[in-house]
Motif scaffolding. Structure first.
Motif, short mmCIF file in Angstrom:
data_model
loop_
_atom_site.label_atom_id
_atom_site.label_comp_id
_atom_site.label_asym_id
_atom_site.label_seq_id
_atom_site.Cartn_x
_atom_site.Cartn_y
_atom_site.Cartn_z
N ASP A 58 2.19 -0.17 -1.17
CA ASP A 58 3.37 -0.59 -0.40
C ASP A 58 4.60 -0.67 -1.30
N LEU A 59 4.44 -1.26 -2.48
CA LEU A 59 5.56 -1.42 -3.40
C LEU A 59 6.09 -0.07 -3.86
N ILE A 60 5.18 0.81 -4.25
CA ILE A 60 5.61 2.13 -4.74
C ILE A 60 6.25 2.94 -3.61
N SER A 61 5.66 2.90 -2.42
CA SER A 61 6.20 3.66 -1.29
C SER A 61 7.59 3.18 -0.89
N GLU A 62 7.83 1.89 -1.06
CA GLU A 62 9.15 1.35 -0.75
C GLU A 62 10.22 1.98 -1.63
N HIS A 63 9.88 2.23 -2.90
CA HIS A 63 10.86 2.80 -3.84
C HIS A 63 10.81 4.33 -3.88
N ARG A 64 9.61 4.90 -3.66
CA ARG A 64 9.45 6.35 -3.78
C ARG A 64 8.59 6.86 -2.63
N PRO A 65 9.19 6.98 -1.45
CA PRO A 65 8.41 7.30 -0.25
C PRO A 65 7.83 8.71 -0.22
N ASP A 66 8.29 9.60 -1.11
CA ASP A 66 7.81 10.98 -1.07
C ASP A 66 6.68 11.26 -2.06
N ASP A 67 6.25 10.24 -2.81
CA ASP A 67 5.18 10.43 -3.78
C ASP A 67 3.81 10.42 -3.11
N GLY A 68 2.84 11.03 -3.79
CA GLY A 68 1.46 11.02 -3.31
C GLY A 68 0.65 9.91 -3.96
N PHE A 69 -0.57 9.71 -3.44
CA PHE A 69 -1.45 8.66 -3.94
C PHE A 69 -2.89 9.15 -4.01
N LEU A 70 -3.61 8.65 -5.01
CA LEU A 70 -5.06 8.73 -5.07
C LEU A 70 -5.53 7.37 -5.53
#
Length: 266
Positions: A58-70
């Motif tokens: 949630d924290l990362i998506s708030e700042h960088r919504p276009d990044d991916g996750f694993l």
């Protein structure tokens, strides 16, 4: 000078790791529940693993919504920015369940498939390790350097064991043959912590079979930036078959010995 993007990723990774670590440290319930099992009945996921991963994503998506996750606990998305976050929200879950201090939050950022930032927070030791590719490895403000390489028979080497019985049995056989050829073997319970300890000069080597990308993503970069060598089987990068890390002088003889002992198969 640190690349501005890498500096941004480092700051975000550090903030996310520290917040997740505080959640895990301060929010651990006395009656901690097991949410489900992973590979076997003794390989567990706690409700806190899941909460920590949600906090991080949630924290990362708030700042960088276009990044991916694993993420270990299920976070998975491709993203469109070329940056992917590889997350283990609680590495050392069984230690955490039992109230042992050796657990960590591990966050790595990849850019176009290469790890460029790694952060490992170890809340109960009060340590936060980080590295940026090409910028060295650090614990707080202290730059890290792995130990001078001893002869293999004087090397202190850490490992881990799989939760699946058949795999653990073979790993025990490998360790039994390996122990007489080393100073000793340690088993800490968190791959990320072991890799950081090697970077800090507290170990000479490390190996394990069955690790996933989130287990070694951040720690592998931190170890390499501290001067360690990392790989899998000879000629391979660290992978699920085998991860080997060591100080220069220990890495190659340890890797050869593990190959001869069949540490890369069940």
């Amino acid at each position: 000078m640190t690349d501005p993007l890498h500096a941004e990723l480092l700051e975000l990774a550090r903030e996310a790791a520290l917040r997740a670590g505080a959640l895990l440290r301060d929010g651990r319930p006395a009656d901690l529940a097991v949410a489900r099992t992973k590979s076997s009945p003794i390989d567990v996921v706690t409700e806190m693993d899941i909460a920590a991963e949600k906090l991080i994503t949630d924290l990362i998506s708030e700042h960088r919504p276009d990044d991916g996750f694993l993420g270990e606990e299920g976070a998975s998305s491709e993203g469109t920015s070329g940056v992917r976050w590889v997350i283990d929200p609680l590495d050392g879950t069984v230690n955490y369940l039992y109230g042992l201090p050796t657990w960590s939050v591990s966050i790595a950022a990849e850019q176009d498939g290469e790890t460029v930032v790694g952060v490992v927070a170890i809340p109960l030791r009060g340590e936060t390790f980080h590295a940026v590719r090409g910028e060295g490895a650090w614990e707080g403000e202290r730059r890290l350097s792995c130990r001078p390489a001893p002869p293999l028979d004087q090397a202190l080497v850490s490992t881990g064991f799989n939760y699946v019985l058949e795999v653990r049995t073979h790993q025990a056989e490998v360790a039994q043959k390996l122990i007489p050829q080393l100073r000793d073997i340690r088993r800490g319970g968190s791959a990320a912590v072991d890799l950081c300890d090697l970077a800090a000069g507290r170990l000479d080597g490390y190996y394990e079979r069955g690790l996933n990308a989130w287990d070694f993503g951040a720690g592998d970069l931190i170890a390499r930036e501290a001067g360690a060598l990392t790989g899998g089987r000879p000629g391979e990068r660290p992978n699920r078959d085998l991860t080997v890390v060591g100080t220069p002088g220990v890495f190659e003889p340890l890797q050869r010995l593990l190959e001869d002992l069949g540490a890369w198969h069940d």
